[in-house]
Design a protein around this motif. Sequence first.
Motif, PDB file in Angstrom:
ATOM      1  N   ARG A   1      19.841  35.173   4.386  1.00  0.00           N
ATOM      2  CA  ARG A   1      18.968  34.759   4.676  1.00  0.00           C
ATOM      3  C   ARG A   1      17.432  34.940   4.697  1.00  0.00           C
ATOM      4  N   GLU A   2      17.527  36.162   5.591  1.00  0.00           N
ATOM      5  CA  GLU A   2      15.875  36.796   5.931  1.00  0.00           C
ATOM      6  C   GLU A   2      15.427  37.252   5.070  1.00  0.00           C
TER       7      GLU A   2
ATOM      8  N   HIS B   1      13.696  34.140   3.028  1.00  0.00           N
ATOM      9  CA  HIS B   1      12.400  34.230   4.197  1.00  0.00           C
ATOM     10  C   HIS B   1      11.483  34.834   3.788  1.00  0.00           C
ATOM     11  N   TRP B   2      11.769  36.230   3.627  1.00  0.00           N
ATOM     12  CA  TRP B   2      10.647  37.209   3.788  1.00  0.00           C
ATOM     13  C   TRP B   2      10.172  37.165   1.891  1.00  0.00           C
TER      14      TRP B   2
ATOM     15  N   ARG C   1       9.722  34.311   0.530  1.00  0.00           N
ATOM     16  CA  ARG C   1       8.866  33.360   0.255  1.00  0.00           C
ATOM     17  C   ARG C   1       7.636  33.749   1.239  1.00  0.00           C
ATOM     18  N   GLN C   2       8.127  34.214   2.037  1.00  0.00           N
ATOM     19  CA  GLN C   2       6.660  34.613   2.946  1.00  0.00           C
ATOM     20  C   GLN C   2       5.721  35.235   1.993  1.00  0.00           C
TER      21      GLN C   2
END
Length: 83
Positions: free
Chosen positions: A29-30, A33-34, A36-37
Amino acid sequence: MGRLGDVQDDSSSSDELPEETEIPPHMLRERKHWERQYEEELEGFYRVYLEYGRSLFGSSFHQLGSVSNFMEFVFRYMQPGAS
């Protein structure tokens, strides 16, 4: 002790790729997110990576890899304690 030029019998085949460790499930999950960021920056790094690699090694450089493989590699080795 062997002489220079002697070939040692190695039980592992040189054709075998080393097993890469999977990203632990709690980090998936991290990682998403990373990605996408930092998607734009990572795609830019990937383009530069390919450009320089292909200028040095030719068009066969990283021909089977993708931007996704590159992102996974960068994420994996940016973690604390990665080796």
